[in-house]
Design a protein around this motif. Structure first.
Motif, short mmCIF file in Angstrom:
data_model
loop_
_atom_site.label_atom_id
_atom_site.label_comp_id
_atom_site.label_asym_id
_atom_site.label_seq_id
_atom_site.Cartn_x
_atom_site.Cartn_y
_atom_site.Cartn_z
N GLU A 55 0.82 -1.22 0.00
CA GLU A 55 0.00 0.00 0.00
C GLU A 55 0.85 1.27 0.00
O GLU A 55 0.36 2.34 -0.34
CB GLU A 55 -0.92 0.02 1.22
N ARG A 80 -4.12 -5.91 -0.09
CA ARG A 80 -4.49 -6.11 -1.49
C ARG A 80 -3.99 -7.48 -1.95
O ARG A 80 -2.84 -7.83 -1.73
CB ARG A 80 -3.88 -5.02 -2.37
N ALA A 81 -4.87 -8.23 -2.60
CA ALA A 81 -4.49 -9.58 -3.00
C ALA A 81 -4.88 -9.91 -4.43
O ALA A 81 -5.00 -11.07 -4.77
CB ALA A 81 -5.10 -10.59 -2.04
N ASP A 82 -5.07 -8.88 -5.25
CA ASP A 82 -5.43 -9.23 -6.62
C ASP A 82 -4.20 -9.66 -7.40
O ASP A 82 -3.06 -9.35 -7.06
CB ASP A 82 -6.18 -8.08 -7.30
N GLU A 83 -4.44 -10.40 -8.46
CA GLU A 83 -3.36 -11.00 -9.24
C GLU A 83 -2.37 -9.98 -9.77
O GLU A 83 -1.15 -10.23 -9.79
CB GLU A 83 -3.97 -11.80 -10.40
N THR A 84 -2.84 -8.82 -10.18
CA THR A 84 -1.96 -7.78 -10.73
C THR A 84 -0.93 -7.35 -9.69
O THR A 84 0.26 -7.20 -10.00
CB THR A 84 -2.79 -6.56 -11.18
N ASP A 85 -1.36 -7.18 -8.44
CA ASP A 85 -0.44 -6.78 -7.37
C ASP A 85 0.59 -7.86 -7.09
O ASP A 85 1.77 -7.58 -6.91
CB ASP A 85 -1.21 -6.45 -6.09
N TYR A 97 4.41 -13.35 -0.95
CA TYR A 97 3.30 -12.40 -0.84
C TYR A 97 2.28 -13.01 0.12
O TYR A 97 1.77 -14.10 -0.13
CB TYR A 97 2.67 -12.20 -2.22
N CYS A 99 -1.22 -12.19 2.68
CA CYS A 99 -2.36 -11.28 2.85
C CYS A 99 -2.60 -10.98 4.32
O CYS A 99 -2.64 -11.89 5.15
CB CYS A 99 -3.61 -11.89 2.23
#
Length: 114
Positions: A55, A80-85, A97, A99
């Motif tokens: 963040e 944040r846990a979306d694939e892009t990140d 990574y 969460c």
């Protein structure tokens, strides 16, 4: 092993630090709340593992720079846990990574050791 925690949220950062303090195999834990403070802290240069919140503005570039400057492994700990990140963090040099939503003290320590 020495660990450095970088998270803008003081209470969360101190919670991570408290979880790590006294854990077997973790000799020292340093912390900072901003990228600027992290670069000024000698604990960053001594760290074997750096835990970073994605963040923070500039976190992806920080991951690249800290890997080059110190050789430390980087573990992202983010809400944040979306694939892009996740892909961006790994491409920048993060070794893992995790969460925040599902994180436990045991999980954090295991991820750092891994």
């Amino acid at each position: 092993m020495q660990v450095f925690v970088l998270d803008a949220h003081a209470i969360y950062r101190r919670g991570l630090t408290a979880c790590l303090a006294g854990a077997d195999g973790i000799d020292a834990v340093a912390e900072a709340g901003s990228l600027r403070d992290a670069w000024q802290d000698p604990g960053l240069r001594a760290a074997d593992v750096v835990v970073v919140d994605l963040e923070l503005p500039g976190a992806i570039e920080f991951i690249r720079q800290v890997r080059e400057a110190t050789g430390a492994r980087v573990l992202v700990c983010s809400a944040r846990a979306d694939e892009t990140d996740v892909v961006a963090a790994v491409a920048a040099g993060s070794m893992g990574y995790i969460c925040k939503d599902t994180l436990t003290a045991e999980g954090l320590i295991a991820a750092i050791r891994a």
